[in-house]
Design an enzyme around this catalytic site. Structure first.
Site, PDB file in Angstrom:
ATOM      1  NE  ARG A  26       3.054  -8.626 -13.292  1.00 23.06           N
ATOM      2  CZ  ARG A  26       2.436  -8.881 -12.132  1.00 23.06           C
ATOM      3  NH1 ARG A  26       3.086  -9.494 -11.171  1.00 23.06           N
ATOM      4  NH2 ARG A  26       1.188  -8.527 -11.955  1.00 23.06           N
TER       5      ARG A  26
ATOM      6  CE1 TYR B  26      -3.058  -9.644  -6.062  1.00 26.12           C
ATOM      7  CE2 TYR B  26      -0.690  -9.543  -5.792  1.00 26.12           C
ATOM      8  CZ  TYR B  26      -1.903  -8.907  -5.928  1.00 26.12           C
ATOM      9  OH  TYR B  26      -1.949  -7.535  -5.945  1.00 26.12           O
TER      10      TYR B  26
ATOM     11  CB  CYS C 155       1.089 -12.884  14.751  1.00 27.65           C
ATOM     12  SG  CYS C 155       2.523 -12.435  15.703  1.00 27.65           S
TER      13      CYS C 155
ATOM     14  CE1 TYR D 231       1.982  -3.270  -9.721  1.00 23.41           C
ATOM     15  CE2 TYR D 231       2.860  -5.047 -11.055  1.00 23.41           C
ATOM     16  CZ  TYR D 231       2.202  -3.849 -10.955  1.00 23.41           C
ATOM     17  OH  TYR D 231       1.771  -3.212 -12.087  1.00 23.41           O
TER      18      TYR D 231
HETATM   19  N1  LLP Z   1      -1.813   0.476 -16.578  1.00 22.45           N
HETATM   20  C1  LLP Z   1      -2.871   0.331 -15.755  1.00 22.45           C
HETATM   21  C2  LLP Z   1      -4.061   1.138 -15.980  1.00 22.45           C
HETATM   22  C3  LLP Z   1      -2.801  -0.600 -14.704  1.00 22.45           C
HETATM   23  O1  LLP Z   1      -3.848  -0.757 -13.897  1.00 22.45           O
HETATM   24  C4  LLP Z   1      -1.621  -1.362 -14.511  1.00 22.45           C
HETATM   25  C5  LLP Z   1      -1.519  -2.328 -13.415  1.00 22.45           C
HETATM   26  C6  LLP Z   1      -0.553  -1.156 -15.399  1.00 22.45           C
HETATM   27  C7  LLP Z   1      -0.681  -0.237 -16.427  1.00 22.45           C
HETATM   28  C8  LLP Z   1       0.736  -1.909 -15.278  1.00 22.45           C
HETATM   29  O2  LLP Z   1       0.529  -3.264 -15.494  1.00 22.45           O
HETATM   30  P1  LLP Z   1       1.768  -4.267 -15.586  1.00 22.45           P
HETATM   31  O3  LLP Z   1       2.529  -3.930 -16.840  1.00 22.45           O
HETATM   32  O4  LLP Z   1       2.603  -4.082 -14.394  1.00 22.45           O
HETATM   33  O5  LLP Z   1       1.141  -5.604 -15.629  1.00 22.45           O
HETATM   34  N2  LLP Z   1      -0.240  -5.977  -7.455  1.00 22.45           N
HETATM   35  C9  LLP Z   1      -0.466  -6.914  -8.533  1.00 22.45           C
HETATM   36  C10 LLP Z   1      -0.492  -6.247  -9.884  1.00 22.45           C
HETATM   37  C11 LLP Z   1      -1.511  -5.139 -10.005  1.00 22.45           C
HETATM   38  C12 LLP Z   1      -1.520  -4.460 -11.348  1.00 22.45           C
HETATM   39  C13 LLP Z   1      -2.392  -3.256 -11.326  1.00 22.45           C
HETATM   40  N3  LLP Z   1      -2.432  -2.516 -12.538  1.00 22.45           N
HETATM   41  C14 LLP Z   1       0.580  -8.018  -8.458  1.00 22.45           C
HETATM   42  O6  LLP Z   1       1.417  -7.997  -7.557  1.00 22.45           O
HETATM   43  O7  LLP Z   1       0.556  -8.955  -9.265  1.00 22.45           O
END
Ligand code: LLP
Length: 422
Positions: free
Chosen positions: A276, A316, A344, A373
């Site tokens: 992210r 969320y 819908c 995401y």
């Molecule tokens: N590594 C692992 C093992 C993970 O499960 C994730 C994210 C990341 C790295 C990357 O995390 P980040 O740096 O992006 O926070 N769909 C959700 C977010 C799900 C994150 C899943 N895992 C949203 O839209 O907020």
């Protein structure tokens, strides 16, 4: 910088007016700024300076090959969680040795493929996965380099659905059992246990949960070494948050200071899996208002994007800033509007009672912080084709995923010949 700013009342993506992109691709579409992607990656890299560190971009945040390829061209590896992501990372130019395979449910065929391709590291999340990997690797005469994902039982203080490091979450192996599992792994063929991985959640806006998890991991490293195990790799996951509304997420430098403080003298190589933080603010979703309507005492802006294109608000209750592409004049009156899609479902909402300047059908809106995401979580619900993705680079742009036509969507299904259509 996020690559999007107003110039003379028009929202620009780098040097291109967002409104000018609409003619080429039509709405809705995702728009990413290459400069903002480069900038976020470069700040992560410079924060980690002096550490023995590698960034494996978490492809799940935005898996368009242009995005993966841009980071790969700057030296990034990839963190993948499925065969599809693995294939995309390879197609985008990431070398297999720089790919980390994470995920709680890797199948036999995925493990086989990853081993054949020479995946650099497997982050193992359970004993059954360890047994399966040993079976596959030894059957092929190969050795898998592995780290164990630890569940440190630390609350990341983020949204419940994206918290991953509490006891009872499905992720990782219980902290207390790591010693036994490590010893067991050493007895298995085809397995080279080298360290630990931890990822406690996503969109963290405070550093103390990171520190708490990292300190637990550091203690575990010393214990494992005392037991005679080799621990020379740590994968610290992702999780660093971004600005959606008024959050003040810590800069990568402060995060890196904690890493240095906790692991600086441990003689371990470090992997980071940011997702992210690298892509979120570098993307917007551009949508057009189809109708304005009043109902039940509320105003609705019905836009042409929907929950199938960006599901975060629905899933969320995520808050995304929504800005008119043509800026309202300074001091213009605002009034509350629900910004909703055509799907819908009552949950198909981008913003609830959001104070907006006067809006009219035909106006373009930019939904901010949609680079992570967003496109990756989209679907064709309501038989709406996936929407295009555009990357801007200075005064140039490229359609990095075109809008599929309806025939492609319709042709996905097979009609059995025993269903007669009169
Ligand atoms: N590594 C692992 C093992 C993970 O499960 C994730 C994210 C990341 C790295 C990357 O995390 P980040 O740096 O992006 O926070 N769909 C959700 C977010 C799900 C994150 C899943 N895992 C949203 O839209 O907020």
């Amino acid at each position: 910088m996020n690559g999007f700013s107003y110039r003379g009342g028009n929202l620009f993506a780098e040097d291109i007016p967002v409104a000018d992109l609409v003619g080429g691709v039509g709405t809705p579409f995702y728009c990413y700024s290459a400069a903002a992607l480069r900038d976020s990656y470069a700040s992560f890299v410079s924060a980690l300076e002096g550490l023995d560190a590698e960034i494996c971009y978490a492809v799940k945040a935005n898996s368009n090959q242009a995005v993966i390829g841009l980071f790969a061209s700057m030296g990034a590896g990839a963190d993948v969680v499925s065969e599809g992501e693995l294939r995309r990372a390879l197609a985008a130019g990431v070398s297999s040795g720089k790919i980390v395979f994470s995920g709680v449910g890797k199948s036999r065929s995925e493990l086989t493929m990853a081993l054949e391709l020479g995946c650099g590291q497997f982050n193992v999340e359970s004993e059954p996965e360890l047994d399966l990997l040993s079976d596959v690797a030894s059957g092929k005469g190969k050795t898998a380099t592995i780290v164990f994902r630890v569940n440190p039982d630390v609350d990341a203080d983020t949204h419940d659905k994206i918290s991953t490091g509490r006891a009872g979450d499905k992720f990782g192996i219980e902290f207390e059992r790591i010693g036994d599992v490590y010893a067991y792994a050493r007895s298995l063929d085809g397995i080279d246990p080298r360290g630990l991985a931890v990822h406690i959640g996503s969109q963290l806006t405070r550093l103390d949960p990171f520190r708490a998890a990292f300190e637990k991991i550091a203690g575990l490293v010393w214990d494992l070494r005392k037991q005679g195990h080799v621990v020379d790799r740590l994968d610290l996951g992702g999780g660093l948050g971004i600005v959606y509304r008024d959050e003040v997420p810590p800069p990568p430098t402060d995060y890196a200071d904690i890493v240095r403080d906790v692991f600086g003298d441990m003689g371990v190589s470090l992997t980071f899996e940011p997702g992210r933080r690298l892509t979120g603010e570098a993307g917007i979703l551009v949508t057009e208002i189809i109708y304005m309507k009043e109902s039940g005492g509320r105003s609705f802006a019905v836009v042409d994007a929907a929950m199938n294109d960006l599901i975060r608000p629905t899933l969320y209750e995520a808050w995304h800033a929504v800005d008119p592409v043509i800026e309202a004049r300074a001091g213009a009156a605002v009034s509350p509007v629900d910004i909703v899609g055509p799907v819908c479902e009552t949950g198909d909402v981008f913003a609830v009672q959001r104070d907006m300047p006067e809006l009219n059908a035909g106006d373009l809106l930019a939904i901010r912080s949609a680079g992570a995401y967003g496109a990756v979580m989209s679907s064709t619900y309501n038989s709406r084709p996936l929407i295009p993705e555009v990357m801007v680079n200075g005064d140039q742009y490229a359609v990095i995923r075109p809008r599929p036509d309806y025939d492609t969507l319709i042709e996905m299904d097979n009609m059995p010949d025993w269903i007669a259509a009169d």
